[in-house]
Scaffold this active site. Structure first.
Site, PDB file in Angstrom:
ATOM      1  N   GLU A 173      36.991  41.402  35.673  1.00 36.82           N
ATOM      2  CA  GLU A 173      38.182  41.539  34.823  1.00 36.82           C
ATOM      3  C   GLU A 173      37.975  40.852  33.471  1.00 36.82           C
ATOM      4  OE1 GLU A 173      41.668  40.458  37.080  1.00 36.82           O
ATOM      5  OE2 GLU A 173      41.321  42.081  38.515  1.00 36.82           O
ATOM      6  N   GLU A 232      37.600  45.303  43.875  1.00 36.33           N
ATOM      7  CA  GLU A 232      38.619  44.352  44.359  1.00 36.33           C
ATOM      8  C   GLU A 232      39.899  45.117  44.665  1.00 36.33           C
ATOM      9  OE1 GLU A 232      38.860  40.655  42.095  1.00 36.33           O
ATOM     10  OE2 GLU A 232      41.009  40.631  42.498  1.00 36.33           O
TER      11      GLU A 232
END
Ligand code: GAL
Length: 811
Positions: free
Chosen positions: A425, A502
């Site tokens: 991220e 994820e």
């Protein structure tokens, strides 16, 4: 002071005689014993003026944060586990055998959190900001000989906060080694073994390319012979190669190939390893250096349409993300603690781990090689753009090249490591610098290992806005969350391959149930809310798999999508275990996460059995919730099951109906008006009983029961026995809401390394020998010392019959 010096000498003596030469002329020793530690919360003072008198002896690996009580006052914040950072100093005096005087000695640190600086005999060796990376310093030029002691001092600075999004720990929390070489030596992480597997008409053919980098401290050209021998895991020699090479004056790299016919392939089901021993001979035929590296032979391949293949067979990646802490042990690396986590996950059917979001302990990768887990080895949680004010973004410009290269060099021989992730991220997704940095990081990685695919865990699915995507360098796109968009992947992302790097971020407290169970709620509900303020007063979250963070989804919802589409190569659920820090959805006193499939103490939450029924080949029947409610309450009863075509529920002998999973259902349920007694579920296949499970209404708490996962442990000062503690009624039924406070005392050849109960908002320090039961259970971790003998643990609590257990500590 006199006393301290005397103490030093006795320690040093022990240190000298404990040295042991392991292999040929190269030796590696643990350097974990006999350190002193000083916790220091300001920057005043220089190392020369440090007074050893006030330091405490410690055994490495060591994490000083975990010894503190939880508090909201630390600048680290509850996101980092409500435990302090600060500054720690470590020091040790040592003597080395005089036979090492003409050798090349280095000190290897597997990981120090963080900003470590090291001095040997007052010489500054350097600084390493990254808290997860392994590194090494040559120390020979600064050593004393002839019985003159050496002093090593390490400063660890985890002072500037906040600097992490989860609990990092603080200190020399991984192993330390001393390595001794000759002038001609195999470089640190200097061996790279690259097996290439091909399917031919006559079977599987493997060519192993080995490159060995040799350093020549003699600084003059010469000749050497490099011999590689491959052994099976039971020591049988199966192949070898040798080559005479011209040794350059400083550094040479030699590459050879070895063939292996019909090798046993490595896989999670059959994690078969080989060992390669490399010997370097000088012109007199003397071995001047050697090393031994385990490796595995396997083929990996991602197909855009049909997903992931291991050894030419389609395999769904059933993975979990893990942070590095070991619950009550903090960040300290302990092989048994990691092994236990992996055993619990293996039993669930998990076949992959994502080392979120940093370089893992080398021991984790060794265990994944041996136990059979695929590993997504992740390097960074941020690049140059920050997530916290003082995090690694400050060090990224100066250190990212070396940190990345060191991680790849260290980890690239592990068969478990099947792909690299260059970041999680990363904020540069939204900044044009993302293109340049992605290109740079991918190029650096490929230069050192072109055999594994590279991904990055992305959140921005609009490719026109995602600069990491636009670099067009990722072999596989890693998507975090947004699972509703996965079905359209092939259409929307032409030419791309997929992995769900994820997923989920559902929230649960073990053993706590809020109804209704059949609606998923989001805590917090959206990005404007930081916490849930109208949640449960005791900071619990329902374990029905019906609560998730707003960016996430329930476990069931996500798995239904992943399993349905072959091109979705697999998933990494956030997370396998609860971890310290990030206590979404609550503020303090919550201090550890609710995301785990297994709680912080290692007790599975109910959803563990959903995965087990889907991911493993075990026959599963799991019934929830407990059976202690108010008369007349309507209770949602769930069962997870497999290998059966129906299940039937009975309350006190009366059938409450047969249920069958329909379509993609992952559980069945009943609404049951509560009455105390026995709730029983039976699974059947073709009318034959497969399994039966019962839950009984428990009476008042009466006694404490103790169960050890291992009743015999090694007397090596490291090994652990995990003792589960249950509060039961007079008939031995676990009391599902018991919260009795239990005190532990220990005698014999062991100590209490920590206690826990999995409650995310329990503020009693995890090193304390006292713990409240949480929903009927808690845990004590017993650690051996260096003596053989027996260890007796006693658990007492007012109004309960106490429990005792004996653990043997013997070889
Ligand atoms: C993700 C992040 C993880 C963790 C998780 C919690 O977005 O990558 O590190 O913070 O959220 O849900």
């Amino acid at each position: 002071m006199q006393k301290i010096i005397k103490y030093w000498y006795s320690l040093n003596f022990m240190l000298c005689i404990s040295f042991h030469v392991f292999a040929q002329d190269k030796s590696r020793f643990s350097f974990n014993d006999n350190w002193l530690f000083y916790e220091y919360d300001s920057t005043k003072g220089l190392i020369d003026t440090l007074n050893f008198g006030s330091w405490k002896p410690v055994q490495l690996p060591h994490d000083w944060s975990i010894y503190h009580d939880f508090s909201n006052k630390y600048p680290t914040t509850p996101n980092q586990g409500a435990l302090p950072g600060g500054i720690g100093w470590y020091a040790k005096e040592f003597l080395l055998p005089s036979t090492y005087r003409n050798k090349y000695v280095s000190i290897d640190f597997d990981g120090i959190y963080r900003n470590s600086e090291v001095w040997v005999n007052g010489h500054y060796l350097g600084k390493r900001p990254n808290g997860y990376i392994s590194f090494s310093y040559a120390i020979s030029p600064y050593l004393n000989w002839n019985g003159q002691k050496n002093k090593i001092v390490v400063k660890v600075d985890n002072c500037k906060q906040p600097e992490s999004r989860w609990y990092s720990g603080a200190g020399i929390y991984r192993n330390v080694w001393i390595t001794v070489h000759n002038a001609i030596q195999i470089a640190h992480w200097g061996t790279f073994i690259e097996p290439k597997v091909e399917q031919t008409t006559t079977g599987i053919k493997t060519t192993i390319t080995t490159s060995t980098t040799i350093e020549n401290k003699l600084h003059k050209e010469g000749k050497i012979l490099v011999k590689n021998i491959v052994y099976t895991n039971n020591g049988k020699q199966v192949s070898s190669s040798q080559s005479n090479i011209k040794l350059e004056a400083n550094k040479s790299t030699t590459t050879t190939t070895i063939n292996l016919n019909n090798p046993v392939l490595w896989s999670p089901e059959n994690p078969s390893l080989y060992t390669m021993k490399t010997y370097i001979y000088d012109t007199n035929g003397m071995v001047v250096d050697s090393c031994s590296v385990d490796f595995g032979v396997r083929n990996i391949h991602f197909d855009r349409e049909s997903g992931f293949y291991l050894n030419y067979k389609s395999v769904k990646i059933k993975g979990v993300c893990l942070h590095h802490d070991a619950g009550a042990l903090g960040a300290v690396v302990n092989v048994r603690a990691i092994e236990r986590q992996l055993q619990i996950l293996k039993e669930m059917g998990c076949n992959a781990i994502r080392t979120s979001h940093n370089a893992p302990a080398p021991e984790l990768l060794d265990l994944c090689d041996k136990m059979g887990f695929l590993v997504m080895d992740e390097v960074f949680d941020m690049w140059a753009k920050k997530k916290n004010k003082f995090d690694y973004h400050l060090d990224f410009p100066k250190w990212h090249v070396q940190d990345l290269q060191d991680q790849i060099r260290r980890d690239r021989n592990h068969p478990s490591v099947f792909m690299w992730s260059i970041g999680n991220e990363i904020r540069e997704q939204f900044d044009s610098s993302g293109i340049r940095l992605t290109k740079e990081l991918v190029t650096l990685t490929k230069q050192l290992d072109s055999s594994r695919p590279i991904t990055s865990a992305l959140t921005e699915m609009d490719t026109t806005k995602n600069f990491i995507y636009q670099a067009k360098e990722l072999d596989v796109l890693g998507w975090n969350y947004n699972e509703k968009m996965y079905p359209d992947f092939l259409k929307k992302y032409p030419g791309q391959k997929f992995i769900a790097s994820e997923t989920v971020s559902a929230l649960e407290s073990r053993g706590h149930y809020d109804k209704p169970s059949d609606t998923t709620i989001f805590w917090p509900a959206n990005s404007k809310e930081k916490y849930i303020l109208n949640g449960n007063k005791d900071y619990t979250v329902s374990a029905y798999d019906n609560v998730a963070a707003y960016w996430g989804s329930s476990h069931e919802e996500t798995w239904k999508i992943i399993q349905k589409y072959p091109f979705l190569s697999g998933t990494f659920v956030w997370t396998g275990f609860d971890y310290l820090g990030e206590p979404t959805p609550y503020p303090f006193p919550a201090r550890s996460s609710y995301f785990g499939i297994v709680d912080l103490a290692g007790f599975p939450k109910d959803v563990y059995y959903m995965y087990q029924s889907e991911w493993s080949d075990k026959t599963v029947l799991h019934l929830l919730p407990h059976w202690n409610w108010e008369v007349g309450q309507i209770i949602d009863v769930w069962a997870y099951y497999n290998n059966a075509d129906e299940v039937e529920l009975y309350l006190n002998g009366k059938s409450l109906g047969v249920r069958k999973k329909q379509g993609d259902d992952l559980h069945v349920s009943w609404k049951v008006p509560y009455e105390s007694g026995i709730l029983k579920v039976v699974s059947r296949h073709d009318g034959k009983v497969v399994l039966i499970k019962e839950i009984k209404t428990a009476g008042a708490p009466s006694k404490i029961q103790l169960f050890a996962d291992r009743k015999t442990i090694n007397p090596d000062g490291k090994d652990l026995s995990y003792v589960s503690v249950q509060v039961v009624d007079k008939d031995g039924n676990i009391v599902p809401n018991a919260d009795n406070e239990i005190s532990f005392s220990i005698t014999g050849t062991g100590s209490i390394a920590g206690t826990d109960n999995g409650c995310q908002a329990d503020t009693t320090g995890l090193k304390r020998p006292i713990r409240k039961a949480f929903n009927g259970k808690c845990l004590v971790i017993i650690q051996s010392n260096n003596k053989q003998g027996s260890i007796q643990l006693k658990a007492t609590s007012p109004h309960l019959n106490s429990g005792t257990i004996t653990i043997n500590s013997k070889k």
